[in-house]
Design an enzyme around this catalytic site. Structure first.
Site, PDB file in Angstrom:
ATOM      1  N   SER A   1       0.828  -1.207   0.000  1.00 10.96           N
ATOM      2  CA  SER A   1       0.000   0.000   0.000  1.00 10.96           C
ATOM      3  C   SER A   1       0.857   1.250   0.000  1.00 10.96           C
ATOM      4  CB  SER A   1      -0.931  -0.006   1.212  1.00 10.96           C
ATOM      5  OG  SER A   1      -1.599   1.228   1.353  1.00 10.96           O
TER       6      SER A   1
ATOM      7  N   TRP B   1       2.505   1.754  -3.357  1.00 13.09           N
ATOM      8  CA  TRP B   1       1.475   2.102  -4.331  1.00 13.09           C
ATOM      9  C   TRP B   1       1.155   3.596  -4.263  1.00 13.09           C
ATOM     10  CZ3 TRP B   1      -3.773   3.622  -3.522  1.00 13.09           C
ATOM     11  CH2 TRP B   1      -4.572   3.618  -4.681  1.00 13.09           C
ATOM     12  N   HIS B   2       1.112   4.155  -3.053  1.00 18.37           N
ATOM     13  CA  HIS B   2       0.809   5.574  -2.894  1.00 18.37           C
ATOM     14  C   HIS B   2       1.939   6.460  -3.389  1.00 18.37           C
ATOM     15  CE1 HIS B   2      -2.514   4.340  -0.209  1.00 18.37           C
ATOM     16  NE2 HIS B   2      -3.016   5.517  -0.500  1.00 18.37           N
ATOM     17  N   GLY B   3       3.184   6.066  -3.204  1.00 17.27           N
ATOM     18  CA  GLY B   3       4.293   6.891  -3.654  1.00 17.27           C
ATOM     19  C   GLY B   3       5.479   6.777  -2.719  1.00 17.27           C
TER      20      GLY B   3
END
Length: 788
Positions: free
Chosen positions: A628, A631-633
Site C-alpha cells: 500500500s 502504491w501511494h508513492g
C-alpha cells in the site's frame, strides 16, 4: 491526495486432465508430477519469511536509493545553475493586484500558461521600454513555434503615479497579450518582496512630479504550474532568452508528458477563463471537466446496444483518447499506460505458470514506482495533472486481472467466494481488454473495477433482476432511478468542490507552517487544524463522488432494490463522507475511506501472500502495508501517516477490547450514560487523531510534518503513546480483572477483540473482522501483546 484508472483480462483456462487421457503413461506421470509440484507451492505460499524479509528490505532500499538519487540530481542542477549567467533565485509567491479594467489578479491567474513577468513603471525613459520590446520579440519567436502559450505580465513599481488605466494604455505599444498589474504601496511592496525585486522612490517624491524609480531589472520566466524557472538580466540578449525558453519548454514537456504547441490550444482557451475565475490551475479545471463530461457521455454509452459489445468497447476507448490527447495533453502518459496494459495482456496470455500474477505485479508496480520517483524528483504538485493518478488505478485493475486469470486456471474447489465470482476462464480479446482498461468514467481517478464487473456492465447481465424491466424502446435493460442517484452524486461532488475552492485555498494543513498560525494559542491552533483537515479531504470527496456518479450513469454500481422498491447504487462508492467526518471509532473511519483500494489490497495481496490453509499473521499484514505504501508513492510524509496509523489502530483495538465491554448494556437494557460518553469521546478523539495523523500525507515531507506536529504540541503522539504506555504498563491486566469480576470474560481467557476464521474454501484466509484496513500497519499488540 487525487485518484486513478485501468484494466485487464485473462486466459483460456482448460483443465489438463481431459487432454492427459490421450497421452502416453510416461507423459501422464510427468504432468501429474508438475501438477503436484504446483499444488505444493500453493500450499506453501509464495512468500516465505525469508522472501517477505527480502521484499521489505528491497522496498526500503529502493526508497532510500531514490531519495539519494533525488538529492544528487538536485545538487547537479544547482551546480549547473551556478555556472550560468541567468541565475536562479528562489522567487515567486502570493500577491493580489488589479488589472487595467479593475479586476483582481493573483498568482493563481498565472497558472495554466507560461509567464514572463517584468517589474517597471510607465515613466521609465529607456530601460523599461527596451526590456518590454525585447520580451515582445521573444514572444513573437516562441509563439510562431508553439502558439499562444505565454501570458506576459507587467507589474508597476510606481503605485503613486501608475493607475490601472494608465498602465493599460502604456502597454498598448508592446505585445498585445501583455497584462498590466497595479496595487497599493503595501501590495506592491509585498509582490516585490516575494519576487526578490528591489525598488525605491526618492524621499518625499511628489506624485505629480517627474522622478525616477530605482528598481531591479529582470524578466522572470514562470512555468504553467506557477513555479519560477529562470531570471533574465538586462545584459542577456533576446537570442539567448529565446534559446533558453525553447530548452525549458522541451524539458517541461519531457517531465510532464504534455505539449504546449498549437495542438490543443483551443481546449486551453476554453478552460483558462474558468481557471482564472475560480483561482485554480488549468489542469484541475480540465480534470473536473472530464468528470462532468462523462455524465452525458455515460447516457450515450447506455444507448449503444448491449448486443453490440464491441461498439461499447470502442466508445470507451474513444472517450479516453479524447480525455488524454486534446483535453489533458498527456501524450507520453497515455503511451506509458498503454505499455502497462499490453504488457499485462500478453504476460497473462502466454505465461501459464503460478508465477504469472507475481510477474505482472512486479512489472506494473515497478512501472508505477518509477513514475512516482520522477514525480518526486521534479517536484510536481497536485495542481499538475500527470500520469501517476490514472496509473495507480490501472495498477489495481491489471494486477486484479492477472489474479482472476490465474484463478480461472485453478481447480474451482481451491477458490473462495470472491475468487470464484471473479475468475476469468475465457481469455478476452484485445478489444475487450482495451475497453475494460479505458473504461472512461474511471480512467482518471477511478473507481477501480474488475473485469467481470466490466463485462456484466457491457452485456447488462448485472441487471438480471425480476424487478428490472426492459425499456419499451430498444433492448436496454436499466433500473429506474439511475439518473436520480447519479446526478445527486454530481450535485454533492460539486458542493464539496465549491467548499474546497472557496475555503481550501487559504485554509489547509500547510497553513500550519506560516507565522500567522503561530499567532494563535495552542488550543486555537488545534481547533483550526480540524477545519483544515475537512477542507483538505473535501477535494477527495469531490473527485470520488463525481466519478462515482459518472460511473452510475453508465450502469456501474447497481446493488439491487431497497425495501421501498427503489434501486440502490452503492457498488461504485469509494468513500462514505458522514462516517469519516463523524465516526463512531477510528476503525469505522478507516473502513469508509478509499474502500476500493482496501478491496484490492485484501484480494490481491493479503490473501495471496498468506499460505494456503494458514491464518493470516503479522508477516502477511506487513507485506500488504508496504505494498500500500509503495502504491501511494515515495514521499516521506506518506510513511509517517501510515506508520502512525499502525499505533493508532493498536490503541483503538485495546480500548475496544478492554474498556468497551464493561460499558455495553445487558440484552434488552438501554445504554448507560457512561456508554454514551464513551461513544462521544471516541468520535471526538477519532477526528482529532485523524487530522493529526493525516497531515504528513498532505504536507509530503518529514520536515514539514514535524514542524506542523511541533506547532500542535505533539498532541496526537501524547494521546496515542500515552494510551500504549497505559495498557502495556498494567492497564490491560486491570481491565481484565474488572471483566472477570463483572462476568464478561471467564478467568484465564482473553476478551475477544475480533474473530479470525480460516477460509473453508482453502483460499488461504477470509479477512478477519478486525483486519479490514490494509493501508496502515497491523496492530502491534499482535506481535507484543500487553500482559493480561
Amino acid at each position: 491526495m487525487f485518484s486513478r484508472a485501468f484494466q485487464r483480462r485473462a486466459c483460456l483456462a482448460q483443465t489438463a486432465f481431459p487432454r492427459l487421457a490421450t497421452r502416453p503413461s510416461n507423459g501422464l506421470a510427468l504432468q501429474q508430477k508438475r501438477y503436484q509440484s504446483s499444488s505444493t507451492r500453493n500450499n506453501v505460499g509464495v512468500f516465505t519469511p525469508k522472501s517477505a524479509a527480502l521484499f521489505v528490505a528491497t522496498g526500503l532500499g529502493l526508497f532510500f536509493y531514490f531519495r539519494y538519487e533525488k538529492a544528487q540530481l538536485l545538487a547537479r542542477r544547482e551546480e549547473e545553475r551556478a555556472s550560468k549567467q541567468y541565475g536562479r533565485p528562489q522567487i515567486g509567491g502570493p500577491f493580489n493586484l488589479l488589472t487595467p479594467d479593475g479586476q483582481p489578479f493573483t498568482e493563481q491567474n498565472l497558472l495554466g500558461k507560461w509567464s514572463l513577468v517584468y517589474f517597471g513603471f510607465t515613466n521609465c525613459p529607456d530601460i523599461c521600454p527596451e526590456e518590454l520590446d525585447k520580451v515582445t520579440l521573444v514572444l513573437d519567436a516562441i509563439e510562431k513555434e508553439h502558439g499562444e502559450i505565454f501570458r506576459p505580465v507587467f507589474i508597476s513599481v510606481d503605485p503613486a503615479r501608475d493607475t490601472p488605466s494608465r498602465v493599460g494604455k502604456y502597454l498598448q505599444d508592446f505585445h498585445p497579450s501583455y497584462i498590466g498589474l497595479v496595487g497599493s504601496y503595501e501590495a506592491t511592496k509585498a509582490v516585490c518582496k516575494s519576487y526578490r525585486v528591489y525598488f525605491s522612490t526618492p524621499p518625499n517624491a511628489d506624485p505629480a512630479g517627474d522622478y525616477l524609480v530605482d528598481h531591479s531589472i529582470f524578466v522572470y520566466l514562470m512555468d504553467p504550474s506557477g513555479r519560477f524557472v529562470e531570471a533574465f538580466g538586462q545584459a542577456v540578449p533576446k537570442e539567448d532568452i529565446i534559446d533558453k525558453v525553447r530548452d525549458v519548454i522541451n524539458e517541461w514537456e519531457g517531465e510532464t508528458g504534455k505539449k504546449t504547441g498549437v495542438f490543443g490550444l483551443f481546449m486551453d482557451a476554453l478552460f483558462l477563463p474558468l481557471a482564472d475565475a475560480v483561482g485554480a490551475s488549468v489542469d484541475q479545471i480540465k480534470l473536473i471537466s472530464c468528470l462532468l463530461i462523462a455524465y452525458p457521455l455515460g447516457s450515450v454509452f447506455v444507448r449503444v446496444p448491449s448486443s453490440q459489445p464491441a461498439l461499447r468497447h470502442l466508445f470507451s476507448i474513444a472517450v479516453a483518447l479524447f480525455f488524454f490527447f486534446p483535453v489533458l495533453k498527456l501524450y507520453q502518459g497515455f503511451f506509458q499506460l498503454l505499455f502497462s496494459i499490453l504488457g499485462t495482456y500478453f504476460l497473462a496470455a502466454f505465461d501459464k505458470s503460478y508465477r504469472m500474477p507475481w510477474i505482472v505485479f512486479v512489472f506494473v508496480m515497478g512501472h508505477l514506482t518509477i513514475n512516482h520517483v520522477i514525480r518526486a524528483i521534479y517536484g510536481l504538485s497536485y495542481e499538475t495533472m500527470e500520469i501517476t493518478g490514472p496509473q495507480m488505478v490501472l495498477t489495481m485493475k491489471l494486477t486484479t486481472f492477472a489474479w482472476n486469470v490465474w484463478d480461472g486456471r485453478r481447480d474451482a474447489a481451491e477458490l473462495d467466494k470472491w475468487q470464484t465470482e471473479k475468475r476469468i476462464v475465457n481469455y478476452p480479446s484485445i478489444l475487450e481488454f482495451l475497453g475494460y482498461a479505458f473504461y472512461f468514467p474511471g480512467i482518471l481517478v477511478g473507481p477501480y473495477l474488475d473485469f467481470q464487473e466490466y463485462q456484466s456492465l457491457v452485456n447488462e447481465t448485472v441487471f438480471n433482476d425480476d424487478k428490472v424491466k426492459e425499456k419499451p424502446k430498444g433492448s436496454r435493460k436499466l433500473p429506474d432511478g439511475r439518473k436520480r442517484v447519479a446526478y445527486g452524486k454530481m450535485g454533492m461532488g460539486l458542493l464539496y468542490l465549491g467548499i474546497f475552492v472557496v475555503l481550501g485555498g487559504q485554509n489547509n494543513f500547510s497553513t500550519a507552517l506560516t507565522p500567522w498560525f503561530m499567532e494563535h494559542s495552542l488550543f486555537a491552533r488545534i481547533g483550526l487544524f480540524q477545519l483544515y483537515g475537512f477542507l483538505e479531504r473535501s477535494k477527495y470527496y469531490a473527485i470520488w463522488t463525481l466519478t462515482e456518479g459518472a460511473s452510475i450513469v453508465t450502469g456501474l454500481g447497481f446493488t439491487g432494490f431497497n425495501a421501498s422498491g427503489k434501486s440502490t447504487w452503492n457498488g461504485a462508492a469509494n468513500v462514505k463522507v458522514l462516517e469519516i467526518e463523524i465516526p463512531s471509532n477510528f476503525k469505522v473511519l478507516l473502513d469508509c475511506w478509499n474502500m476500493k483500494t482496501n478491496v484490492w489490497l485484501r484480494e490481491c495481496v493479503y490473501k495471496r501472500v498468506t499460505p494456503k490453509g494458514k491464518k493470516p499473521g503479522f508477516a502477511s499484514s506487513m507485506i500488504t502495508f508496504f505494498t500500500s505504501a509503495f502504491w501511494h508513492g515515495i514521499a516521506s510524509g506518506y510513511y509517517l501517516t501510515f506508520l502512525m496509523g499502525g499505533f493508532i489502530t493498536t490503541v483503538a483495538r485495546l480500548c475496544r477490547s478492554n474498556i468497551r465491554p464493561l460499558l455495553l448494556p445487558a440484552p434488552g437494557k438501554p445504554q448507560s450514560s457512561m456508554k454514551v460518553l464513551y461513544d462521544i469521546a471516541g468520535t471526538a478523539l477519532s477526528i482529532l487523531i485523524l487530522n493529526y495523523a493525516a497531515s504528513p500525507f498532505m504536507l509530503l515531507t518529514a520536515t514539514d510534518s514535524f514542524t506542523a506536529w511541533t506547532r500542535l504540541g505533539w498532541y496526537g503522539h501524547i494521546v496515542i503513546f500515552g494510551g500504549l504506555f497505559f495498557f502495556y504498563a498494567g492497564g490491560s491486566k486491570f481491565f481484565k480483572k474488572l471483566q472477570i469480576q463483572a462476568g464478561i470474560a471467564p478467568a484465564g481467557k482473553k476478551p475477544a477483540a475480533g474473530v479470525k476464521q480460516e477460509s473453508p474454501s482453502g483460499s488461504g484466509v477470509t479477512t478477519p473482522a478486525d483486519e479490514k484496513v490494509f493501508t496502515v500497519p497491523p496492530h502491534f499488540d499482535e506481535v507484543i501483546p500487553p500482559k493480561k
